[in-house]
Scaffold this motif. Structure first.
Motif, PDB file in Angstrom:
ATOM      1  N   ARG A   1       0.852  -1.072  -0.035  1.00  0.00           N
ATOM      2  CA  ARG A   1      -0.140   0.096  -0.035  1.00  0.00           C
ATOM      3  C   ARG A   1       0.960   1.268   0.016  1.00  0.00           C
ATOM      4  O   ARG A   1       1.898   1.350   0.876  1.00  0.00           O
ATOM      5  CB  ARG A   1      -0.634   0.003   1.438  1.00  0.00           C
ATOM      6  CG  ARG A   1      -1.758   1.149   1.560  1.00  0.00           C
ATOM      7  CD  ARG A   1      -2.297   1.484   2.850  1.00  0.00           C
ATOM      8  NE  ARG A   1      -3.305   2.569   2.797  1.00  0.00           N
ATOM      9  CZ  ARG A   1      -3.625   3.288   3.900  1.00  0.00           C
ATOM     10  NH1 ARG A   1      -2.855   2.818   4.986  1.00  0.00           N
ATOM     11  NH2 ARG A   1      -4.256   4.197   3.816  1.00  0.00           N
ATOM     12  N   LYS A   2       0.674   2.184  -0.929  1.00  0.00           N
ATOM     13  CA  LYS A   2       1.403   3.254  -1.032  1.00  0.00           C
ATOM     14  C   LYS A   2       2.958   3.061  -0.765  1.00  0.00           C
ATOM     15  O   LYS A   2       3.582   4.064  -0.193  1.00  0.00           O
ATOM     16  CB  LYS A   2       1.030   4.466  -0.264  1.00  0.00           C
ATOM     17  CG  LYS A   2      -0.483   4.791   0.027  1.00  0.00           C
ATOM     18  CD  LYS A   2      -0.858   5.753   0.932  1.00  0.00           C
ATOM     19  CE  LYS A   2      -2.211   6.350   0.753  1.00  0.00           C
ATOM     20  NZ  LYS A   2      -2.811   7.048   1.693  1.00  0.00           N
TER      21      LYS A   2
ATOM     22  N   THR B   1     -12.140   5.339   8.054  1.00  0.00           N
ATOM     23  CA  THR B   1     -10.922   5.567   8.238  1.00  0.00           C
ATOM     24  C   THR B   1     -10.353   5.868   6.972  1.00  0.00           C
ATOM     25  O   THR B   1     -11.009   5.324   5.751  1.00  0.00           O
ATOM     26  CB  THR B   1      -9.975   4.445   9.079  1.00  0.00           C
ATOM     27  OG1 THR B   1     -10.222   3.480   8.127  1.00  0.00           O
ATOM     28  CG2 THR B   1     -10.672   4.206  10.254  1.00  0.00           C
ATOM     29  N   GLU B   2      -8.944   6.360   6.809  1.00  0.00           N
ATOM     30  CA  GLU B   2      -8.552   6.515   5.453  1.00  0.00           C
ATOM     31  C   GLU B   2      -7.996   5.240   4.861  1.00  0.00           C
ATOM     32  O   GLU B   2      -8.194   4.938   3.452  1.00  0.00           O
ATOM     33  CB  GLU B   2      -7.217   7.189   5.689  1.00  0.00           C
ATOM     34  CG  GLU B   2      -6.245   7.589   4.396  1.00  0.00           C
ATOM     35  CD  GLU B   2      -7.276   8.304   3.249  1.00  0.00           C
ATOM     36  OE1 GLU B   2      -6.979   7.853   2.260  1.00  0.00           O
ATOM     37  OE2 GLU B   2      -8.168   9.052   3.397  1.00  0.00           O
ATOM     38  N   ASP B   3      -7.574   4.137   5.468  1.00  0.00           N
ATOM     39  CA  ASP B   3      -7.532   2.965   5.003  1.00  0.00           C
ATOM     40  C   ASP B   3      -8.761   2.240   4.223  1.00  0.00           C
ATOM     41  O   ASP B   3      -8.675   1.919   3.087  1.00  0.00           O
ATOM     42  CB  ASP B   3      -7.221   1.784   6.014  1.00  0.00           C
ATOM     43  CG  ASP B   3      -6.215   2.392   7.184  1.00  0.00           C
ATOM     44  OD1 ASP B   3      -6.481   3.328   7.633  1.00  0.00           O
ATOM     45  OD2 ASP B   3      -4.942   1.639   7.198  1.00  0.00           O
TER      46      ASP B   3
ATOM     47  N   GLN C   1     -11.557   4.252   3.229  1.00  0.00           N
ATOM     48  CA  GLN C   1     -11.632   4.940   2.033  1.00  0.00           C
ATOM     49  C   GLN C   1     -10.882   4.684   0.852  1.00  0.00           C
ATOM     50  O   GLN C   1     -11.442   4.562  -0.333  1.00  0.00           O
ATOM     51  CB  GLN C   1     -11.486   6.478   2.377  1.00  0.00           C
ATOM     52  CG  GLN C   1     -12.649   6.978   3.341  1.00  0.00           C
ATOM     53  CD  GLN C   1     -13.804   7.222   2.853  1.00  0.00           C
ATOM     54  OE1 GLN C   1     -14.226   6.877   1.708  1.00  0.00           O
ATOM     55  NE2 GLN C   1     -14.457   8.304   3.629  1.00  0.00           N
ATOM     56  N   GLU C   2      -9.579   4.413   1.236  1.00  0.00           N
ATOM     57  CA  GLU C   2      -8.796   4.003  -0.130  1.00  0.00           C
ATOM     58  C   GLU C   2      -8.981   2.796  -0.616  1.00  0.00           C
ATOM     59  O   GLU C   2      -9.206   2.415  -2.089  1.00  0.00           O
ATOM     60  CB  GLU C   2      -7.330   3.686   0.215  1.00  0.00           C
ATOM     61  CG  GLU C   2      -6.326   3.489  -0.422  1.00  0.00           C
ATOM     62  CD  GLU C   2      -4.925   3.295   0.006  1.00  0.00           C
ATOM     63  OE1 GLU C   2      -4.107   2.959  -0.889  1.00  0.00           O
ATOM     64  OE2 GLU C   2      -4.642   4.105   1.072  1.00  0.00           O
TER      65      GLU C   2
ATOM     66  N   ARG D   1     -12.265   3.454  -2.804  1.00  0.00           N
ATOM     67  CA  ARG D   1     -11.960   4.209  -4.083  1.00  0.00           C
ATOM     68  C   ARG D   1     -11.093   3.266  -5.136  1.00  0.00           C
ATOM     69  O   ARG D   1     -11.555   3.570  -5.936  1.00  0.00           O
ATOM     70  CB  ARG D   1     -11.083   5.267  -3.600  1.00  0.00           C
ATOM     71  CG  ARG D   1     -11.725   6.527  -3.064  1.00  0.00           C
ATOM     72  CD  ARG D   1     -10.808   7.832  -3.005  1.00  0.00           C
ATOM     73  NE  ARG D   1      -9.705   7.386  -2.129  1.00  0.00           N
ATOM     74  CZ  ARG D   1      -9.377   7.841  -0.859  1.00  0.00           C
ATOM     75  NH1 ARG D   1     -10.557   8.275  -0.180  1.00  0.00           N
ATOM     76  NH2 ARG D   1      -8.132   7.732  -0.529  1.00  0.00           N
TER      77      ARG D   1
ATOM     78  N   GLU E   1     -17.060   5.650  -3.155  1.00  0.00           N
ATOM     79  CA  GLU E   1     -16.719   6.457  -1.967  1.00  0.00           C
ATOM     80  C   GLU E   1     -17.528   6.160  -0.986  1.00  0.00           C
ATOM     81  O   GLU E   1     -18.828   6.332  -1.135  1.00  0.00           O
ATOM     82  CB  GLU E   1     -16.736   8.000  -2.565  1.00  0.00           C
ATOM     83  CG  GLU E   1     -16.311   9.124  -1.852  1.00  0.00           C
ATOM     84  CD  GLU E   1     -14.899   9.059  -1.812  1.00  0.00           C
ATOM     85  OE1 GLU E   1     -14.307   9.408  -0.778  1.00  0.00           O
ATOM     86  OE2 GLU E   1     -14.276   8.854  -2.842  1.00  0.00           O
TER      87      GLU E   1
ATOM     88  N   GLU F   1     -20.440   9.666   5.006  1.00  0.00           N
ATOM     89  CA  GLU F   1     -20.949  10.117   6.688  1.00  0.00           C
ATOM     90  C   GLU F   1     -22.366   9.592   6.576  1.00  0.00           C
ATOM     91  O   GLU F   1     -23.147  10.005   6.066  1.00  0.00           O
ATOM     92  CB  GLU F   1     -20.486  11.738   6.971  1.00  0.00           C
ATOM     93  CG  GLU F   1     -20.860  11.538   8.727  1.00  0.00           C
ATOM     94  CD  GLU F   1     -19.725  11.103   9.461  1.00  0.00           C
ATOM     95  OE1 GLU F   1     -20.193  10.243  10.436  1.00  0.00           O
ATOM     96  OE2 GLU F   1     -18.346  10.622   9.087  1.00  0.00           O
TER      97      GLU F   1
ATOM     98  N   GLU G   1      -7.620   4.506  15.212  1.00  0.00           N
ATOM     99  CA  GLU G   1      -6.693   5.480  15.032  1.00  0.00           C
ATOM    100  C   GLU G   1      -5.480   4.912  14.111  1.00  0.00           C
ATOM    101  O   GLU G   1      -5.324   5.588  12.891  1.00  0.00           O
ATOM    102  CB  GLU G   1      -6.114   5.873  16.463  1.00  0.00           C
ATOM    103  CG  GLU G   1      -7.108   6.534  17.110  1.00  0.00           C
ATOM    104  CD  GLU G   1      -7.797   8.052  16.490  1.00  0.00           C
ATOM    105  OE1 GLU G   1      -7.145   8.500  16.053  1.00  0.00           O
ATOM    106  OE2 GLU G   1      -8.955   8.483  16.573  1.00  0.00           O
TER     107      GLU G   1
END
Length: 407
Positions: free
Chosen positions: A209-210, A335-337, A339-340, A343, A348, A351, A388
């Motif tokens: 990842r990234k 979380t961003e995880d 969401q990625e 995507r 998407e 909330e 977190e």
């Protein structure tokens, strides 16, 4: 054959982008290692650095005992199979397979021996006089494999070689490729975006990842013991269900409170994850795989680990199972995880106070869109994650899941 090792390897482009960041991974002699992850995660860049098609910005790549950072691609003793077959349309199958050997000026008898041997392994004996235009997609891919096999390399590098095949042919070719590499015993690094390919083919799988390794483990371990939210959500199809819940004390044990849902945490699950004790009264993210959710009307009482209630939004009848999408009043993991991951498949998350949960039901289930559903969660099937950091909640001393050395 030889092992392949990445030692703190990075690829940094001129604009400062780190496509691969301090990657350390040991691929054992004869091992089939799969690099998997979403588009842009750095897996193909890592493969191309081994092949000599990308310069290495930092660190060392070794093939066998030799550091190859400054060794030309043609001298690295590897064979690469690309997404495109890259066959010469004017040459026969025989000549396509033999081309690289002729460039290396091998003797005619040796070329013929190697081509005939590869053709027999791949079932191409009857096709050697044909041109690529007379072959199916699967046959062309086998020719590309034959061209790699005849080189008798120290390692195979494969960059999404099945992605141009239709779904049915991909399954058949996947099985053929797994059998072939196992028989040849050649070290193989295989790049794919398809986690089903990763799970079915790899001795071990490295999730990226990234530009960074997230977890390196045998397929079943990735599935059963994901080190974080990203791995848990990426591995598995349909994807793991994830929603927020609060861990509360219930008698001598614990339960999960998520909206109106209440799910008991069995003693075995709590004992296997001693770190859960620190989460009492706190919100965490719960993961449940679709195959661990069943229609309560058909479920075995002994396999009742708690119930989810909601409204059915969609059903997909697949013959062997009924995939049911239903909405519960629990807050989704945002979380961003997560969401990625969403995507990556073109979606998407928004909330909302509701989460859509997917279950893989017995095909005899009679639920349909609009029904109010009660579904059973299998005991011991919960996964827990820190909202977190995204880290899996297991024990008090988590191990580094990205260590690359094989067991």
């Amino acid at each position: 054959m030889a092992e392949v090792a990445f030692d703190q390897v990075s690829k940094v482009y001129a604009d400062g982008t780190r496509a691969v960041n301090r990657m350390s991974l040991d691929v054992a002699d004869g091992e089939f290692m799969v690099l998997v992850g979403p588009s842009g995660c750095g897996k193909t860049t890592a493969l191309r650095m081994v092949a000599g098609l990308e310069e290495i910005s930092e660190g060392v790549v070794r093939i066998g005992e030799r550091a190859v950072n400054h060794v030309p691609a043609k001298d690295r003793d590897i064979a690469m199979v690309f997404q495109s077959y890259a066959l010469y349309p004017h040459l026969t199958v025989y000549d396509n397979i033999a081309f690289g050997l002729r460039v290396r000026k091998l003797k005619k008898d040796e070329i013929d021996r190697r081509v005939q041997h590869a053709a027999s392994i791949l079932g191409l004996e009857e096709l050697l006089k044909r041109k690529p235009r007379a072959l199916s997609g699967g046959q062309r891919q086998r020719v590309a494999m034959g061209r790699a096999i005849v080189r008798e390399p120290a390692a195979f590098l494969m960059d999404e070689p099945l992605s141009n095949l239709d779904a049915k042919l991909r399954v058949a070719t996947r099985a053929e490729l797994s059998t072939l590499t196992d028989e040849l015993g050649v070290t193989t690094i295989y790049v794919t975006h398809d986690q089903v390919e990763a799970m079915t083919m790899g001795d071990r799988v490295a999730v990226m990842r990234k530009g960074e390794l997230q977890q390196v483990a045998p397929p079943q371990e990735l599935y059963d013991h994901p080190v974080n939210l990203f791995v848990g959500g990426f591995i598995g199809s349909p994807a793991m269900n994830m929603f927020e819940a609060t861990l509360e004390r219930s008698g001598d044990g614990y339960e999960l409170a998520a909206g109106s849902q209440r799910l008991a945490v069995d003693d075995e699950t709590a004992a296997a994850r001693p770190a859960l004790r620190a989460w009492e009264g706190r919100m965490l993210i719960v993961g449940i795989r679709p195959e661990n959710i069943q229609d309560a009307a058909l479920a075995d009482e002994a396999k009742d680990g708690g119930r989810l209630r909601g409204e059915v939004e969609l059903t997909e009848a697949l013959g062997s199972e009924l995939v049911v999408h239903f909405r519960i009043d629990a807050h989704p993991a945002l979380t961003e995880d997560v969401q990625e991951l969403v995507r990556d498949v073109g979606g998407e998350l928004e909330e909302t106070e509701h989460t859509t949960v997917v279950g893989r039901f017995d095909p005899h289930s009679r639920v349909s869109a609009g029904d109010t559903l009660e579904a059973v969660v299998a005991p011991g099937s919960f996964h827990f994650f820190d909202p977190e950091t995204g880290a899996g909640i297991y024990d008090d001393t988590p191990q580094d899941a990205t260590k690359g050395a094989p067991e």
